[in-house]
Each structure stands twice: as C-alpha cells, then as structure tokens.
Design a protein around this motif. Structure first.
Motif, mmCIF file in Angstrom:
data_model
loop_
_atom_site.group_PDB
_atom_site.id
_atom_site.type_symbol
_atom_site.label_atom_id
_atom_site.label_comp_id
_atom_site.label_asym_id
_atom_site.label_seq_id
_atom_site.Cartn_x
_atom_site.Cartn_y
_atom_site.Cartn_z
ATOM 1 N N ILE A 1 0.846 -1.194 0.000
ATOM 2 C CA ILE A 1 0.000 0.000 0.000
ATOM 3 C C ILE A 1 0.884 1.248 0.000
ATOM 4 O O ILE A 1 1.972 1.261 0.569
ATOM 5 C CB ILE A 1 -0.953 0.035 1.213
ATOM 6 N N ALA A 2 0.414 2.284 -0.682
ATOM 7 C CA ALA A 2 1.015 3.616 -0.621
ATOM 8 C C ALA A 2 -0.026 4.510 0.050
ATOM 9 O O ALA A 2 -0.950 5.002 -0.609
ATOM 10 C CB ALA A 2 1.352 4.125 -2.022
ATOM 11 N N PRO A 3 0.070 4.682 1.352
ATOM 12 C CA PRO A 3 -0.983 5.399 2.078
ATOM 13 C C PRO A 3 -0.790 6.911 2.076
ATOM 14 O O PRO A 3 0.333 7.418 2.008
ATOM 15 C CB PRO A 3 -0.833 4.852 3.498
ATOM 16 N N ARG A 4 -1.899 7.614 2.151
ATOM 17 C CA ARG A 4 -1.881 9.051 2.431
ATOM 18 C C ARG A 4 -2.611 9.251 3.749
ATOM 19 O O ARG A 4 -3.827 9.131 3.814
ATOM 20 C CB ARG A 4 -2.579 9.840 1.330
ATOM 21 N N ALA A 5 -1.852 9.518 4.790
ATOM 22 C CA ALA A 5 -2.458 9.668 6.115
ATOM 23 C C ALA A 5 -1.750 10.771 6.875
ATOM 24 O O ALA A 5 -0.565 11.046 6.643
ATOM 25 C CB ALA A 5 -2.372 8.350 6.885
ATOM 26 N N GLN A 6 -2.460 11.359 7.796
ATOM 27 C CA GLN A 6 -1.870 12.367 8.666
ATOM 28 C C GLN A 6 -1.434 11.669 9.952
ATOM 29 O O GLN A 6 -2.254 11.235 10.754
ATOM 30 C CB GLN A 6 -2.890 13.482 8.954
ATOM 31 N N THR A 7 -0.117 11.514 10.130
ATOM 32 C CA THR A 7 0.445 10.898 11.326
ATOM 33 C C THR A 7 1.612 11.759 11.801
ATOM 34 O O THR A 7 1.915 12.788 11.199
ATOM 35 C CB THR A 7 0.953 9.477 11.023
ATOM 36 N N ARG A 8 2.301 11.300 12.828
ATOM 37 C CA ARG A 8 3.436 12.089 13.334
ATOM 38 C C ARG A 8 4.547 12.202 12.297
ATOM 39 O O ARG A 8 5.351 13.123 12.344
ATOM 40 C CB ARG A 8 3.970 11.495 14.628
ATOM 41 N N MET A 9 4.612 11.275 11.340
ATOM 42 C CA MET A 9 5.644 11.338 10.306
ATOM 43 C C MET A 9 5.333 12.381 9.239
ATOM 44 O O MET A 9 6.206 12.761 8.455
ATOM 45 C CB MET A 9 5.830 9.964 9.660
ATOM 46 N N THR A 10 4.090 12.843 9.174
ATOM 47 C CA THR A 10 3.727 13.851 8.178
ATOM 48 C C THR A 10 3.354 15.193 8.793
ATOM 49 O O THR A 10 3.076 16.147 8.070
ATOM 50 C CB THR A 10 2.548 13.354 7.314
ATOM 51 N N GLU A 11 3.339 15.261 10.119
ATOM 52 C CA GLU A 11 2.968 16.514 10.788
ATOM 53 C C GLU A 11 3.914 17.643 10.394
ATOM 54 O O GLU A 11 5.131 17.474 10.364
ATOM 55 C CB GLU A 11 2.997 16.324 12.306
ATOM 56 N N GLY A 12 3.339 18.786 10.083
ATOM 57 C CA GLY A 12 4.135 19.955 9.771
ATOM 58 C C GLY A 12 4.600 20.057 8.336
ATOM 59 O O GLY A 12 5.215 21.051 7.941
ATOM 60 N N LEU A 13 4.316 19.027 7.524
ATOM 61 C CA LEU A 13 4.760 19.077 6.133
ATOM 62 C C LEU A 13 3.948 20.072 5.323
ATOM 63 O O LEU A 13 4.452 20.701 4.402
ATOM 64 C CB LEU A 13 4.667 17.685 5.494
#
Length: 299
Positions: A198-210
C-alpha cells in the motif's frame, strides 16, 4: 464469522499512527495481533514499550487478543524471534503487515551517511527481515502438506512512486519495498502466500508539519481509511489478489501500475548516430506520473 476470525497477524510499527490503526482494525474483525513497536521517535531515536502496550490493552478492552513485541525489525535475529512469538503465542502465523518506519528528510547534498543508512535499514531491511523469516515458516508448512492462505501487506509511499524531493533515502527504500513486494509475490505464490503493498496518504506524526491541511483533507487522511484496506488484504476474502501496489486514503483506493515498456528505437554501436532517435522516443513517451489525483480514473 468475522472477516479475520482465527487468523494471527503481526503488525510492525503498531504503537502509533497507521500501525496502531491497522492493529485495532485487524483485532476488531477477529484477528489475533502481535503488536510490534520499538517505541522510537519518528527519527528512529530511543525506545519505549509504552505505545505498543497501550495498543495491546486497547485491543483487550474490546475483547480481542494481542501480545506485545518490541523488536527492532531490522535486527535479523529479533525479526526471527518475532515470527516465533506469533506461532508460540497463538499457534500459527497467517499474516504480516510491514509498517515500521522512520523519517529523516534532507536535500541530497545535505544528507549524511547516517541519515541514509538508518532510514534504508529500518524501511528496507526492516521489511525484508520479517518477510524472510515468515516466508520460511510458510514454506515449511507448505512442504509438510498443509493448505493455507497467508498474506503480507508491505508499506511503500507516494514519495517513492512520484519522486518527492528532500526524501532521497526514504523514497529509495520505499521504491525498493514496492519492487520487493512484486518479486516476492511471484516467488512465494507456490507456497500459498499472497503479497501486496500500500502507498498510504495519512496524517500521522511522520507527516505533521509538512503542509497545512483543510478540515476535509484531514478527514480524507484519517488512518482508518487505510486500515480498512489492510484488513481486507489480510483476509482470505481478498484472494487471489497478489503482487499489486495500492494507493489508499479517504478519497479512494487505486491500483498503481508498474513500469511499462514505452517507445523504442533501434540500437547502435556509435553514440554519434543516436541523438535524433533518442530525443524522438523521449518526446513520444508519456511523462513521469505526478501525484495529483486528476491523473486517476474510475471504473
């Protein structure tokens, strides 16, 4: 009967974010879950078993069965012990969800050797090691004459598929995972194992602030949209789907189509002769795909 009743699934990196959502969704639909998480920061620093233990406790509160595992999935022996734990605890292993990862974004010229080594180790080796040991377990079962339907869901990224700048290490590792998935699906199908990514698009701590997200974008990037697909792909109901890479988020699920053969020209042994033809085939080739959703199509 529940979708995953009686199946045992390992989820790596299951203490937070997407992994947590996967573990809870799997348990909700009847799976026994090994909740793996080293408990490090998003950059891969430190260790803390609290996040994994909290997910185990949450699963038990809803009547599910789970066990904690705090292995570093890129550690060869620890990955083997994780597979053994699943079998010893619940009697079998039916599925593996490789989700663990870290992030250390930098432009290529500023990226250190340590940034490269740590990110590729956790993502790429951290997917291969559990997969290798699980595959050997299933191969032994198959050779013993047992019939089963085992599943693996690996995690790649849009960064890999569509070349996001500032993530050379992460994108390279995730592209490797996508290809590893397809190769392994072809190798392991004979043993009753199906693999997808899967190639997910999710808002998690790894994407915060991007980036700044609207309320609607936040809704579409909720982890449960992706966990639904992971639970489905981890079930026998998804047979015979294997060797595929899926985009997943609240906007929908789509199949990522792999590299395709494009325009060609005749080969030559003289580099001074090929300029015009090389520029011609590039001109007629489709451009590299972008990440925008207007490039998708419905069926």
């Amino acid at each position: 009967m529940s979708l995953l009743e009686g199946r045992t699934v390992i989820v790596t990196g299951a203490g937070r974010g997407l992994g947590r959502a996967h573990a809870l969704m799997l348990a909700k639909h009847g799976a026994n879950v090994i909740v793996n998480d080293l408990g490090s920061s998003a950059a891969g620093e430190g260790a803390d078993q609290t996040p994994a233990q909290e997910v185990v406790s949450e699963i038990e509160r809803i009547g599910g069965k789970a066990a904690i595992n705090t292995a570093d999935v890129s550690d060869w022996n620890a990955a083997k012990e994780m597979i053994d734990q699943a079998v010893d605890t619940f009697g079998s292993l039916d599925g593996l969800v490789n989700n663990a990862g870290i992030i250390r974004d930098r432009m290529l010229i500023n990226m250190s050797e340590e940034d490269w080594d740590n990110v590729t180790k956790v993502h790429l080796k951290g997917t291969f090691a559990p997969l290798h040991h699980a595959a050997n377990y299933w191969r032994a079962k198959s050779k013993a004459g047992e019939k089963f339907d085992a599943t693996v869901v690996n995690t790649t990224s849009h960064s890999a598929m569509f070349a996001n700048i500032g993530q050379t290490n992460y994108a390279a590792a995730k592209a490797g995972i996508a290809t590893m998935t397809i190769v392994a699906a072809r190798e392991l199908g004979r043993y009753g194992v199906r693999l997808n990514a899967i190639a997910p698009r999710a808002q998690t701590r790894m994407t915060e602030g991007l980036r700044e997200l609207t309320e609607e974008q936040e809704r579409l990037r909720a982890p449960d949209w992706i966990a639904t697909l992971v639970a489905y792909l981890s079930s026998t109901q998804s047979a015979p789907i294997s060797g595929r890479v899926f985009e997943a988020w609240g906007w929908g699920y789509s199949v990522l189509e792999s590299w395709q053969h494009g325009p060609r020209t005749d080969a030559s042994m003289d580099p001074t002769e090929i300029d015009a033809e090389m520029k011609k085939i590039v001109r007629f080739a489709r451009p590299n795909a972008g990440i925008d959703r207007d490039t998708w199509h419905d069926v």
